[in-house]
Structure formats: structure tokens, C-alpha cells
Design a protein around this motif. Structure first.
Motif, PDB file in Angstrom:
ATOM      1  N   GLY A 146       0.825  -1.201   0.000  1.00 55.37           N
ATOM      2  CA  GLY A 146       0.000   0.000   0.000  1.00 55.37           C
ATOM      3  C   GLY A 146       0.859   1.250   0.000  1.00 55.37           C
ATOM      4  O   GLY A 146       1.926   1.288  -0.606  1.00 55.37           O
ATOM      5  N   GLY A 147       0.395   2.277   0.711  1.00 57.17           N
ATOM      6  CA  GLY A 147       1.155   3.521   0.732  1.00 57.17           C
ATOM      7  C   GLY A 147       0.641   4.478   1.782  1.00 57.17           C
ATOM      8  O   GLY A 147      -0.544   4.472   2.124  1.00 57.17           O
ATOM      9  N   LEU A 148       1.520   5.310   2.291  1.00 56.12           N
ATOM     10  CA  LEU A 148       1.191   6.272   3.336  1.00 56.12           C
ATOM     11  C   LEU A 148       0.085   7.233   2.914  1.00 56.12           C
ATOM     12  O   LEU A 148      -0.854   7.499   3.667  1.00 56.12           O
ATOM     13  CB  LEU A 148       2.459   7.048   3.710  1.00 56.12           C
ATOM     14  N   SER A 149       0.188   7.760   1.696  1.00 58.68           N
ATOM     15  CA  SER A 149      -0.747   8.812   1.296  1.00 58.68           C
ATOM     16  C   SER A 149      -2.181   8.312   1.167  1.00 58.68           C
ATOM     17  O   SER A 149      -3.121   9.108   1.205  1.00 58.68           O
ATOM     18  CB  SER A 149      -0.285   9.475  -0.008  1.00 58.68           C
ATOM     19  N   ALA A 150      -2.376   6.998   1.044  1.00 62.14           N
ATOM     20  CA  ALA A 150      -3.743   6.459   1.016  1.00 62.14           C
ATOM     21  C   ALA A 150      -4.446   6.680   2.345  1.00 62.14           C
ATOM     22  O   ALA A 150      -5.682   6.690   2.406  1.00 62.14           O
ATOM     23  CB  ALA A 150      -3.710   4.972   0.686  1.00 62.14           C
ATOM     24  N   HIS A 151      -3.682   6.880   3.417  1.00 56.82           N
ATOM     25  CA  HIS A 151      -4.249   7.043   4.755  1.00 56.82           C
ATOM     26  C   HIS A 151      -4.221   8.489   5.223  1.00 56.82           C
ATOM     27  O   HIS A 151      -5.019   8.884   6.079  1.00 56.82           O
ATOM     28  CB  HIS A 151      -3.491   6.153   5.738  1.00 56.82           C
ATOM     29  N   THR A 152      -3.314   9.278   4.679  1.00 58.04           N
ATOM     30  CA  THR A 152      -3.169  10.659   5.126  1.00 58.04           C
ATOM     31  C   THR A 152      -3.699  11.671   4.118  1.00 58.04           C
ATOM     32  O   THR A 152      -3.952  12.821   4.460  1.00 58.04           O
ATOM     33  CB  THR A 152      -1.691  10.992   5.379  1.00 58.04           C
ATOM     34  N   GLY A 153      -3.825  11.249   2.851  1.00 54.20           N
ATOM     35  CA  GLY A 153      -4.104  12.193   1.785  1.00 54.20           C
ATOM     36  C   GLY A 153      -2.837  12.915   1.360  1.00 54.20           C
ATOM     37  O   GLY A 153      -1.827  12.909   2.070  1.00 54.20           O
ATOM     38  N   SER A 154      -2.874  13.510   0.193  1.00 55.31           N
ATOM     39  CA  SER A 154      -1.732  14.264  -0.320  1.00 55.31           C
ATOM     40  C   SER A 154      -2.174  15.039  -1.547  1.00 55.31           C
ATOM     41  O   SER A 154      -3.085  14.609  -2.260  1.00 55.31           O
ATOM     42  CB  SER A 154      -0.585  13.304  -0.684  1.00 55.31           C
ATOM     43  N   LYS A 155      -1.554  16.159  -1.796  1.00 54.98           N
ATOM     44  CA  LYS A 155      -1.874  16.939  -2.983  1.00 54.98           C
ATOM     45  C   LYS A 155      -1.389  16.234  -4.244  1.00 54.98           C
ATOM     46  O   LYS A 155      -0.354  15.566  -4.243  1.00 54.98           O
ATOM     47  CB  LYS A 155      -1.223  18.320  -2.891  1.00 54.98           C
ATOM     48  N   HIS A 156      -2.132  16.411  -5.315  1.00 56.97           N
ATOM     49  CA  HIS A 156      -1.734  16.005  -6.662  1.00 56.97           C
ATOM     50  C   HIS A 156      -1.607  14.493  -6.826  1.00 56.97           C
ATOM     51  O   HIS A 156      -0.899  14.016  -7.706  1.00 56.97           O
ATOM     52  CB  HIS A 156      -0.401  16.670  -7.065  1.00 56.97           C
ATOM     53  N   ILE A 183      -5.195 -19.233   3.130  1.00 57.17           N
ATOM     54  CA  ILE A 183      -4.416 -18.173   2.491  1.00 57.17           C
ATOM     55  C   ILE A 183      -4.589 -16.906   3.318  1.00 57.17           C
ATOM     56  O   ILE A 183      -5.717 -16.488   3.592  1.00 57.17           O
ATOM     57  CB  ILE A 183      -4.879 -17.923   1.051  1.00 57.17           C
ATOM     58  N   THR A 184      -3.482 -16.301   3.717  1.00 63.57           N
ATOM     59  CA  THR A 184      -3.547 -15.018   4.407  1.00 63.57           C
ATOM     60  C   THR A 184      -3.354 -13.884   3.402  1.00 63.57           C
ATOM     61  O   THR A 184      -2.687 -14.047   2.381  1.00 63.57           O
ATOM     62  CB  THR A 184      -2.485 -14.905   5.513  1.00 63.57           C
ATOM     63  N   ALA A 185      -3.943 -12.741   3.711  1.00 64.75           N
ATOM     64  CA  ALA A 185      -3.802 -11.552   2.860  1.00 64.75           C
ATOM     65  C   ALA A 185      -3.595 -10.348   3.763  1.00 64.75           C
ATOM     66  O   ALA A 185      -4.419 -10.078   4.645  1.00 64.75           O
ATOM     67  CB  ALA A 185      -5.036 -11.359   1.985  1.00 64.75           C
ATOM     68  N   ASN A 186      -2.500  -9.659   3.568  1.00 65.41           N
ATOM     69  CA  ASN A 186      -2.196  -8.473   4.354  1.00 65.41           C
ATOM     70  C   ASN A 186      -1.639  -7.380   3.459  1.00 65.41           C
ATOM     71  O   ASN A 186      -1.186  -7.644   2.339  1.00 65.41           O
ATOM     72  CB  ASN A 186      -1.193  -8.803   5.461  1.00 65.41           C
ATOM     73  N   CYS A 187      -1.680  -6.161   3.970  1.00 72.41           N
ATOM     74  CA  CYS A 187      -1.155  -5.004   3.254  1.00 72.41           C
ATOM     75  C   CYS A 187      -0.032  -4.393   4.076  1.00 72.41           C
ATOM     76  O   CYS A 187      -0.182  -4.180   5.280  1.00 72.41           O
ATOM     77  CB  CYS A 187      -2.271  -3.983   3.036  1.00 72.41           C
ATOM     78  N   VAL A 188       1.093  -4.126   3.434  1.00 72.80           N
ATOM     79  CA  VAL A 188       2.182  -3.388   4.055  1.00 72.80           C
ATOM     80  C   VAL A 188       2.198  -1.997   3.439  1.00 72.80           C
ATOM     81  O   VAL A 188       2.297  -1.858   2.211  1.00 72.80           O
ATOM     82  CB  VAL A 188       3.539  -4.089   3.852  1.00 72.80           C
ATOM     83  N   ALA A 189       2.081  -0.985   4.281  1.00 74.75           N
ATOM     84  CA  ALA A 189       2.006   0.399   3.800  1.00 74.75           C
ATOM     85  C   ALA A 189       3.295   1.135   4.157  1.00 74.75           C
ATOM     86  O   ALA A 189       3.462   1.584   5.293  1.00 74.75           O
ATOM     87  CB  ALA A 189       0.801   1.107   4.404  1.00 74.75           C
ATOM     88  N   PRO A 190       4.207   1.272   3.208  1.00 81.39           N
ATOM     89  CA  PRO A 190       5.440   2.021   3.490  1.00 81.39           C
ATOM     90  C   PRO A 190       5.168   3.524   3.515  1.00 81.39           C
ATOM     91  O   PRO A 190       4.255   4.021   2.857  1.00 81.39           O
ATOM     92  CB  PRO A 190       6.347   1.674   2.296  1.00 81.39           C
ATOM     93  N   GLY A 191       5.983   4.219   4.268  1.00 83.03           N
ATOM     94  CA  GLY A 191       5.899   5.680   4.271  1.00 83.03           C
ATOM     95  C   GLY A 191       7.270   6.292   4.430  1.00 83.03           C
ATOM     96  O   GLY A 191       8.092   5.800   5.195  1.00 83.03           O
TER      97      GLY A 191
END
Length: 252
Positions: A146-156, A183-191
Motif C-alpha cells: 500500500g502507501g502512506l498517502s492512502a491514509h493521510t491524503g496528499s496533494k496532486h 491463504i492469508t492476505a495483508n497489506c504493508v504500507a510504506p511511508g
């Protein structure tokens, strides 16, 4: 450590977008843990070959699988090649993504679809293609990046944020649907990860306006360590989760 002592020994992983940066580190980490790895790049064979050679130099097994994972026919070929040449598929890491920036008023539908296809559609396509193999594994694991901005928002980044938020939702849905198949499914969100960028490319907007509690940016290897853990035998009770690797920038 001998091959018998490595926690992923005898297993096989596909890591999409693994020619560079976080994907490369994930491929190397899984190989270090004993897994054979299908290294995927869209078209840059030199980068993919370099990662495969690093794995082989450490005594591991690697297969280069070039192809656009937003293309259903390419995905089928990639997965078939991995299953035939490496013998099985136990782990799928959906890392391929585009992280472009453009103000919403300048964003065309083609811009939107390009990011959505490479980030979210590819995760759906790769999961579907890998499912028959993951079901046979007994330790099938899907890790979506995943990604940090999916949780915090970000411009552009309307397209990127929407796609990465979709990755979180897809992860939760997969955990529900696939638990019965072990089957396990997880998301790793780097920031705030220090990665190589195209020559002259600026730091992302949200990197310029945020800081970490630990006082530095993270490394691709630190993200890869979490993915390695989630693929391992000690993480079988973890599913449906989004795990943040961001130095305290965001606390989910």
C-alpha cells in the motif's frame, strides 16, 4: 544458516515490480529466507536480470518474468512460467505501482486509468491467476504493498491515493474470501522511504511536508523485512491487516 533452517525454504514467491527499490529488496529478502523468486519487471530486463543475479550469487533460485501486470494475458504467462519453472507458487507480493503526481484539474481519464490499472487492477489480476497455486500451498500468502498517502491524503495524487486505498479494501476482502483455503492476505504500507527516483524527479509532495518520529527516512530493506515476516510460518495468525512501516509518520 543452512537451507533447512531458513523459514521459507522450498517455497516460491512472485514479486511484481521487483527490478528496483522496494520490490528489489523484497525479492532479495524472500530469497535470503530460502524462497525461489520470480522477479518481475514490466520491460526493463537489465534491472530484473541484475536482481536475479544477486539472488543466484547468494545461492538462491530466481526466474526473470518480464511483462506488464496490468495486462491479463501477460499475467497468465508470468504465473504459468513461475509455476512450471519454479515448481509451485506459495507467495504473491503485489508491489507493482505507479506513483505519479498531477493536479486533479489537469488529470485526464487516461492518467487516472494508467495508475489504477498498474496499481489496483494488477493486484486483482495477479491474485486471480495465482489462486489455484496458492490454494495448494497450505501456506499461501498474499502481501499487497500500500502507501502512506492512502491514509493521510496528499496533494496532486488523487489517482494514486484512490488506487492505494483500493489495495487496502482488496486486502480485507481477500482475507475474508480466502481464509477457508488457508491463504492469508495483508497489506504493508510504506511511508517516507528513501528510494531511487528518475533523474531530476522531485521528492513526492507528502515527503516535503511530513517528517518521521525516528528522525530519518526508512529503507526498502525495512519494508522487505516486514514482507518476509508476513510470508513466514510465525505470521499465520495475521490476516486482513494493514501494517504501517513509516517511522511514526502516521499511526493507523
Amino acid at each position: 544458516m543452512s537451507d533447512q533452517q531458513k523459514e521459507l525454504s522450498g517455497r516460491v514467491a512472485i514479486v511484481t515490480g521487483s527490478g528496483r527499490n522496494i520490490g528489489r529488496s523484497i525479492a532479495l529478502a524472500l530469497a535470503e529466507a530460502g524462497a525461489a523468486v520470480a522477479v518481475n519487471a514490466c520491460s526493463n530486463r537489465a534491472e530484473a536480470d541484475a536482481v536475479a543475479k544477486e539472488i543466484e550469487a547468494q545461492g538462491g533460485r530466481a526466474l526473470v518474468t518480464l511483462g506488464d501486470v496490468s495486462d491479463p494475458s501477460a499475467v497468465e504467462k508470468i504465473v504459468a512460467a513461475a509455476a512450471v519453472q519454479l515448481g509451485r507458487i506459495d507467495y504473491l507480493v503485489n508491489n507493482a505501482a505507479l506513483r505519479k503526481e498531477k493536479p486533479i484539474e489537469q488529470m485526464s481519464f487516461a492518467d487516472w486509468r494508467e495508475v489504477m490499472a498498474m496499481t489496483l487492477d494488477s493486484a486483482f489480476l495477479c491474485t486471480k491467476a495465482c489462486l489455484p497455486h496458492l490454494k495448494k500451498s497450505g501456506a499461501g500468502t498474499i502481501v499487497n504493498i500500500g502507501g502512506l498517502s492512502a491514509h493521510t491524503g496528499s496533494k496532486h495524487r488523487a489517482h494514486v491515493i484512490a488506487a492505494k486505498a483500493g489495495i487496502v479494501g482488496l486486502t480485507r476482502a481477500l482475507a475474508q474470501d480466502l481464509a477457508g483455503d488457508k491463504i492469508t492476505a495483508n497489506c504493508v504500507a510504506p511511508g517516507m522511504i528513501a528510494t531511487e527516483r528518475a533523474a531530476g524527479a522531485p521528492e513526492p509532495q507528502h515527503h516535503q511536508t511530513r517528517s518521521t518520529l525516528v528522525g530519518r527516512q526508512g529503507t526498502p530493506d525495512e519494508v522487505a523485512a516486514m514482507v518476509r515476516f508476513l510470508c513466514g510460518p510465525q505470521a499465520r495468525y495475521i490476516t486482513g491487516q494493514t501494517i504501517h512501516v513509516n517511522g511514526g509518520t502516521f499511526m493507523g
